[in-house]
Design an enzyme around this catalytic site. Structure first.
Site, PDB file in Angstrom:
ATOM      1  N   ARG A  71      21.364  52.279  40.872  1.00 14.06           N
ATOM      2  CA  ARG A  71      20.874  53.638  40.680  1.00 14.06           C
ATOM      3  C   ARG A  71      21.886  54.622  41.249  1.00 14.06           C
ATOM      4  NH1 ARG A  71      20.531  54.897  45.636  1.00 14.06           N
ATOM      5  NH2 ARG A  71      19.738  53.430  47.194  1.00 14.06           N
ATOM      6  N   GLN A  74      23.130  57.039  47.430  1.00 11.40           N
ATOM      7  CA  GLN A  74      23.853  56.284  48.450  1.00 11.40           C
ATOM      8  C   GLN A  74      22.917  55.235  49.067  1.00 11.40           C
ATOM      9  OE1 GLN A  74      26.557  58.764  50.797  1.00 11.40           O
ATOM     10  NE2 GLN A  74      26.254  60.430  49.366  1.00 11.40           N
ATOM     11  N   TYR A  75      23.010  55.025  50.379  1.00 11.01           N
ATOM     12  CA  TYR A  75      22.154  54.016  51.010  1.00 11.01           C
ATOM     13  C   TYR A  75      20.761  54.576  51.262  1.00 11.01           C
ATOM     14  CZ  TYR A  75      25.928  50.722  51.931  1.00 11.01           C
ATOM     15  OH  TYR A  75      26.951  49.822  51.799  1.00 11.01           O
ATOM     16  N   THR A  76      19.756  53.731  51.056  1.00 11.12           N
ATOM     17  CA  THR A  76      18.404  54.081  51.447  1.00 11.12           C
ATOM     18  C   THR A  76      17.695  52.837  51.947  1.00 11.12           C
ATOM     19  OG1 THR A  76      16.437  55.346  50.814  1.00 11.12           O
ATOM     20  CG2 THR A  76      17.250  53.740  49.220  1.00 11.12           C
ATOM     21  N   ALA A 151      12.758  59.931  48.947  1.00 18.55           N
ATOM     22  CA  ALA A 151      14.070  59.716  48.331  1.00 18.55           C
ATOM     23  C   ALA A 151      13.920  59.606  46.823  1.00 18.55           C
ATOM     24  CB  ALA A 151      14.709  58.449  48.892  1.00 18.55           C
ATOM     25  N   ILE A 152      14.964  59.993  46.120  1.00 20.12           N
ATOM     26  CA  ILE A 152      14.972  59.933  44.657  1.00 20.12           C
ATOM     27  C   ILE A 152      16.295  59.332  44.206  1.00 20.12           C
ATOM     28  CG2 ILE A 152      14.952  61.285  42.514  1.00 20.12           C
ATOM     29  CD1 ILE A 152      13.192  63.318  43.993  1.00 20.12           C
ATOM     30  N   GLY A 153      16.220  58.359  43.327  1.00 18.58           N
ATOM     31  CA  GLY A 153      17.416  57.743  42.755  1.00 18.58           C
ATOM     32  C   GLY A 153      17.071  57.129  41.413  1.00 18.58           C
ATOM     33  N   GLY A 164      13.513  55.331  40.590  1.00 13.04           N
ATOM     34  CA  GLY A 164      12.562  56.435  40.684  1.00 13.04           C
ATOM     35  C   GLY A 164      12.513  57.072  42.051  1.00 13.04           C
ATOM     36  N   CYS A 182      21.035  58.232  52.623  1.00 14.15           N
ATOM     37  CA  CYS A 182      21.617  59.035  51.549  1.00 14.15           C
ATOM     38  C   CYS A 182      22.900  59.741  51.970  1.00 14.15           C
ATOM     39  CB  CYS A 182      20.605  60.048  51.011  1.00 14.15           C
ATOM     40  SG  CYS A 182      19.147  59.272  50.284  1.00 14.15           S
TER      41      CYS A 182
END
Length: 226
Positions: A71, A74-76, A151-153, A164, A182
């Protein structure tokens, strides 16, 4: 517009299983063999690396499994007490506008959190959805401190979406210490329970279903847990 399926998993779903399920469903949606799907679930503790992730932002690589997500972003972190909503939608039949789709996901999140009297907001240049923390000391430059609550990706393939949003209900916030969420340093991470709100995943799921209609204009039809 046909109604999207709405699936709530009542178990921890391994990340690799979720990726395989999304891949298969996206292919079926594109081929016209399956309706759109909104899938609500929890993952066991893990970190995911988006397409813009930087090695420097993975502070504790041995703490939890690290998965390449595919996606954007960055990192989550994902883990118990966090509601993940994977959104597989056919943008060919809606609006072929990726920025608008991401904005709609943000709006869906903001309206959902508003059901619990949380004033969540977008921030230019910062991914995700944020809440002000006047109860915390200001940043060194004097600006107000804000915490990330969602968070959104997303990824788009042939105009069908997957991945999502994730909203923190009651995760272990100390688990975020292994990454720079992120890639954004200086601000913190919060949750509904951390804000003093006794919200459950079931409460959030109901709000997500109700506000989804407001933003995307299609009723949802719940499916059995998987």
């Amino acid at each position: 517009m046909s109604k999207p399926d709405w699936l709530i998993s009542d178990r921890m779903v391994p990340y690799e299983e979720a990726l395989a399920t999304m891949e298969a469903r996206v292919a079926d949606i594109r081929a016209g063999h399956a309706p759109e799907l909104v899938w609500l679930l929890e993952h066991p503790p893990l970190y995911t690396a988006g397409t813009s992730s930087r090695d420097i932002d993975l502070l504790e690589p041995a703490r939890f499994p690290v998965h390449t997500a595919g996606r954007g972003g960055q990192y989550t972190y994902h883990g118990p007490g966090q509601r993940v909503a994977y959104v597989m939608m056919d943008l060919r039949r809606r609006r072929q506008d990726v920025r608008r789709f991401v904005s709609d996901l943000e709006e869906w999140t903001i309206r959902t959190l508003a059901r619990f009297n949380v004033a969540a907001e977008r921030r230019a240049g910062r991914v995700g959805v944020w809440v002000g923390r006047p109860d915390k000391p200001a940043l060194p430059d004097g600006s107000p401190r804000e915490d990330k609550i969602a968070a959104i990706g997303v990824r788009i393939r042939h105009w069908v979406s997957f991945h999502g949003i994730s909203i923190n209900v009651e995760p272990d916030l100390s688990h975020y210490a292994g990454i720079v969420p992120c890639g954004i340093a200086g601000h913190g991470v919060t949750s509904l329970v951390d804000l003093g709100l006794p919200v459950t995943l079931a409460d959030l799921d109901l709000a997500l279903a109700e506000t989804f209609v407001d933003v995307f204009g299609s009723d949802v039809r719940p499916s059995a847990a998987a």
